[in-house]
Motif scaffolding. Structure first.
Motif, short mmCIF file in Angstrom:
data_model
loop_
_atom_site.label_atom_id
_atom_site.label_comp_id
_atom_site.label_asym_id
_atom_site.label_seq_id
_atom_site.Cartn_x
_atom_site.Cartn_y
_atom_site.Cartn_z
N ALA A 37 -31.12 57.40 1.13
CA ALA A 37 -31.62 58.22 2.25
C ALA A 37 -30.59 58.24 3.38
N GLN A 38 -29.96 57.10 3.65
CA GLN A 38 -28.92 57.05 4.68
C GLN A 38 -27.72 57.91 4.29
N ARG B 268 -27.82 60.66 2.40
CA ARG B 268 -28.21 62.06 2.60
C ARG B 268 -28.21 62.42 4.08
N TYR B 269 -28.67 61.50 4.92
CA TYR B 269 -28.68 61.74 6.35
C TYR B 269 -27.25 61.86 6.88
N TRP B 270 -26.35 61.02 6.36
CA TRP B 270 -24.95 61.09 6.78
C TRP B 270 -24.34 62.44 6.45
N LEU C 59 -25.78 65.28 6.51
CA LEU C 59 -26.26 66.23 7.51
C LEU C 59 -25.67 65.94 8.89
N ASN C 60 -25.38 64.68 9.17
CA ASN C 60 -24.92 64.26 10.49
C ASN C 60 -23.88 63.14 10.35
N SER D 284 -23.59 59.98 12.52
CA SER D 284 -24.66 58.99 12.54
C SER D 284 -24.18 57.58 12.17
#
Length: 78
Positions: A65-66, A68-70, A72-73, A76
């Protein structure tokens, strides 16, 4: 101490690999490897996350999940 990985995924120039490190007694740490480049030009960053998890699967899911978030951003994890 043992390491485990799930299937890495690639997006563009990046290869994201969620990892888990077991420190015994039901404690698992989530790690994330972000690789860029090929051959001798490969650059790899490995991030370790603070929360401890009771299962290997939950640590791997958190790392994925981290990752995938990275994507996008990217700032982060800076």
């Amino acid at each position: 101490m043992s390491f485990s990985s799930t299937h890495p995924f690639a997006v563009g120039n990046f290869r994201i690999t969620p990892l888990s490190r077991s420190s015994g007694s039901d404690q698992h740490t989530a790690l994330l490897s972000i690789q860029r480049g090929q051959g001798s030009q490969t650059h790899d960053r490995v991030y370790t996350f603070k929360p401890e998890f009771k299962t290997q699967d939950s640590a791997l899911m958190y790392a994925a999940a981290q990752g995938r978030y990275w994507l996008l951003n990217p700032a982060s994890l800076a």
